[in-house]
Design a protein around this motif. Structure first.
Motif, PDB file in Angstrom:
ATOM      1  N   GLY A  60       0.815  -1.214   0.000  1.00 44.02           N
ATOM      2  CA  GLY A  60       0.000   0.000   0.000  1.00 44.02           C
ATOM      3  C   GLY A  60       0.847   1.262   0.000  1.00 44.02           C
ATOM      4  O   GLY A  60       0.525   2.240  -0.689  1.00 44.02           O
ATOM      5  N   ILE A  61       1.939   1.241   0.740  1.00 42.61           N
ATOM      6  CA  ILE A  61       2.856   2.380   0.769  1.00 42.61           C
ATOM      7  C   ILE A  61       3.497   2.551  -0.605  1.00 42.61           C
ATOM      8  O   ILE A  61       3.623   3.670  -1.111  1.00 42.61           O
ATOM      9  CB  ILE A  61       3.920   2.203   1.872  1.00 42.61           C
ATOM     10  CG1 ILE A  61       3.256   2.321   3.246  1.00 42.61           C
ATOM     11  CG2 ILE A  61       5.044   3.219   1.722  1.00 42.61           C
ATOM     12  CD1 ILE A  61       4.155   1.922   4.410  1.00 42.61           C
ATOM     13  N   ASP A  62       3.866   1.437  -1.230  1.00 40.81           N
ATOM     14  CA  ASP A  62       4.452   1.487  -2.570  1.00 40.81           C
ATOM     15  C   ASP A  62       3.449   2.069  -3.566  1.00 40.81           C
ATOM     16  O   ASP A  62       3.800   2.895  -4.409  1.00 40.81           O
ATOM     17  CB  ASP A  62       4.899   0.080  -2.991  1.00 40.81           C
ATOM     18  CG  ASP A  62       5.641   0.076  -4.306  1.00 40.81           C
ATOM     19  OD1 ASP A  62       6.603   0.852  -4.455  1.00 40.81           O
ATOM     20  OD2 ASP A  62       5.260  -0.718  -5.191  1.00 40.81           O
TER      21      ASP A  62
ATOM     22  N   SER B 101       9.301  11.285   2.189  1.00 37.18           N
ATOM     23  CA  SER B 101       9.202  10.567   3.462  1.00 37.18           C
ATOM     24  C   SER B 101       9.018   9.059   3.264  1.00 37.18           C
ATOM     25  O   SER B 101       9.277   8.282   4.180  1.00 37.18           O
ATOM     26  CB  SER B 101       8.057  11.132   4.312  1.00 37.18           C
ATOM     27  OG  SER B 101       6.807  10.734   3.803  1.00 37.18           O
ATOM     28  N   LEU B 102       8.584   8.661   2.073  1.00 38.10           N
ATOM     29  CA  LEU B 102       8.332   7.253   1.785  1.00 38.10           C
ATOM     30  C   LEU B 102       9.481   6.571   1.047  1.00 38.10           C
ATOM     31  O   LEU B 102       9.515   5.343   0.956  1.00 38.10           O
ATOM     32  CB  LEU B 102       7.056   7.106   0.948  1.00 38.10           C
ATOM     33  CG  LEU B 102       5.766   7.637   1.557  1.00 38.10           C
ATOM     34  CD1 LEU B 102       4.624   7.498   0.555  1.00 38.10           C
ATOM     35  CD2 LEU B 102       5.443   6.921   2.849  1.00 38.10           C
ATOM     36  N   GLU B 103      10.422   7.340   0.523  1.00 36.97           N
ATOM     37  CA  GLU B 103      11.457   6.797  -0.353  1.00 36.97           C
ATOM     38  C   GLU B 103      12.257   5.660   0.278  1.00 36.97           C
ATOM     39  O   GLU B 103      12.490   4.631  -0.359  1.00 36.97           O
ATOM     40  CB  GLU B 103      12.404   7.894  -0.820  1.00 36.97           C
ATOM     41  CG  GLU B 103      11.827   8.721  -1.938  1.00 36.97           C
ATOM     42  CD  GLU B 103      12.759   9.807  -2.424  1.00 36.97           C
ATOM     43  OE1 GLU B 103      13.873   9.959  -1.888  1.00 36.97           O
ATOM     44  OE2 GLU B 103      12.354  10.507  -3.358  1.00 36.97           O
ATOM     45  N   GLU B 104      12.695   5.811   1.498  1.00 32.84           N
ATOM     46  CA  GLU B 104      13.518   4.781   2.133  1.00 32.84           C
ATOM     47  C   GLU B 104      12.735   3.477   2.311  1.00 32.84           C
ATOM     48  O   GLU B 104      13.236   2.389   2.021  1.00 32.84           O
ATOM     49  CB  GLU B 104      14.041   5.271   3.484  1.00 32.84           C
ATOM     50  CG  GLU B 104      15.022   4.316   4.123  1.00 32.84           C
ATOM     51  CD  GLU B 104      15.611   4.861   5.410  1.00 32.84           C
ATOM     52  OE1 GLU B 104      16.112   4.025   6.186  1.00 32.84           O
ATOM     53  OE2 GLU B 104      15.567   6.076   5.655  1.00 32.84           O
ATOM     54  N   ILE B 105      11.496   3.610   2.755  1.00 32.86           N
ATOM     55  CA  ILE B 105      10.651   2.435   2.958  1.00 32.86           C
ATOM     56  C   ILE B 105      10.387   1.736   1.625  1.00 32.86           C
ATOM     57  O   ILE B 105      10.514   0.512   1.514  1.00 32.86           O
ATOM     58  CB  ILE B 105       9.312   2.827   3.622  1.00 32.86           C
ATOM     59  CG1 ILE B 105       9.561   3.357   5.028  1.00 32.86           C
ATOM     60  CG2 ILE B 105       8.331   1.657   3.639  1.00 32.86           C
ATOM     61  CD1 ILE B 105       8.374   4.039   5.645  1.00 32.86           C
ATOM     62  N   VAL B 106      10.044   2.507   0.619  1.00 32.04           N
ATOM     63  CA  VAL B 106       9.736   1.943  -0.699  1.00 32.04           C
ATOM     64  C   VAL B 106      10.982   1.291  -1.303  1.00 32.04           C
ATOM     65  O   VAL B 106      10.903   0.201  -1.877  1.00 32.04           O
ATOM     66  CB  VAL B 106       9.149   3.021  -1.634  1.00 32.04           C
ATOM     67  CG1 VAL B 106       9.063   2.531  -3.066  1.00 32.04           C
ATOM     68  CG2 VAL B 106       7.775   3.458  -1.139  1.00 32.04           C
ATOM     69  N   GLY B 107      12.126   1.920  -1.145  1.00 32.08           N
ATOM     70  CA  GLY B 107      13.366   1.340  -1.656  1.00 32.08           C
ATOM     71  C   GLY B 107      13.660  -0.008  -1.027  1.00 32.08           C
ATOM     72  O   GLY B 107      14.006  -0.973  -1.722  1.00 32.08           O
ATOM     73  N   ALA B 108      13.504  -0.097   0.278  1.00 27.14           N
ATOM     74  CA  ALA B 108      13.747  -1.362   0.983  1.00 27.14           C
ATOM     75  C   ALA B 108      12.720  -2.410   0.571  1.00 27.14           C
ATOM     76  O   ALA B 108      13.063  -3.580   0.353  1.00 27.14           O
ATOM     77  CB  ALA B 108      13.711  -1.143   2.489  1.00 27.14           C
ATOM     78  N   TYR B 109      11.467  -2.016   0.440  1.00 27.20           N
ATOM     79  CA  TYR B 109      10.414  -2.954   0.022  1.00 27.20           C
ATOM     80  C   TYR B 109      10.685  -3.492  -1.381  1.00 27.20           C
ATOM     81  O   TYR B 109      10.584  -4.695  -1.622  1.00 27.20           O
ATOM     82  CB  TYR B 109       9.050  -2.259   0.077  1.00 27.20           C
ATOM     83  CG  TYR B 109       7.921  -3.064  -0.521  1.00 27.20           C
ATOM     84  CD1 TYR B 109       7.441  -4.199   0.113  1.00 27.20           C
ATOM     85  CD2 TYR B 109       7.337  -2.687  -1.733  1.00 27.20           C
ATOM     86  CE1 TYR B 109       6.401  -4.947  -0.435  1.00 27.20           C
ATOM     87  CE2 TYR B 109       6.303  -3.426  -2.286  1.00 27.20           C
ATOM     88  CZ  TYR B 109       5.845  -4.547  -1.628  1.00 27.20           C
ATOM     89  OH  TYR B 109       4.811  -5.286  -2.178  1.00 27.20           O
TER      90      TYR B 109
END
Length: 90
Positions: free
Chosen positions: A7-9, A39-47
């Motif tokens: 969902g974040i992606d 603010s979402l870039e790090e999370i999306v990159g890891a996902y």
């Protein structure tokens, strides 16, 4: 958890589209979208890396049955499993 990350992606991609479309020239909206996206870039990159590792791991495991590739595939499986575990720990 993976559903939440998906969902974040999806939100990240929507923000990209909104910014590309220019939010009808509303520069304050574009800036708002940009801040949220950042603010979402790090999370999306890891996902996304995690998804790639899972896909590559499945491919490497499939090669374990090929006698000419088994040793190389086993090394790749170990490397990818280690990276998967690291990503899951975060």
């Amino acid at each position: 958890m993976l559903d939440k990350l998906a969902g974040i992606d999806a939100r990240y991609e929507k923000l990209n589209r909104l910014m590309t479309e220019g939010a009808a020239g509303d520069y304050s909206k574009i800036a708002e979208y940009g801040r949220e996206r950042a603010s979402l870039e790090e999370i999306v990159g890891a996902y996304r890396e995690y998804q790639t590792v899972l896909k590559d791991l499945a491919g490497a495991r499939a090669l374990l049955d090929d006698s000419s590739m088994a040793d190389l595939a086993a090394d790749e499986v170990r490397t990818l499993e280690k990276r998967r575990d690291e990503l899951e720990a975060h």
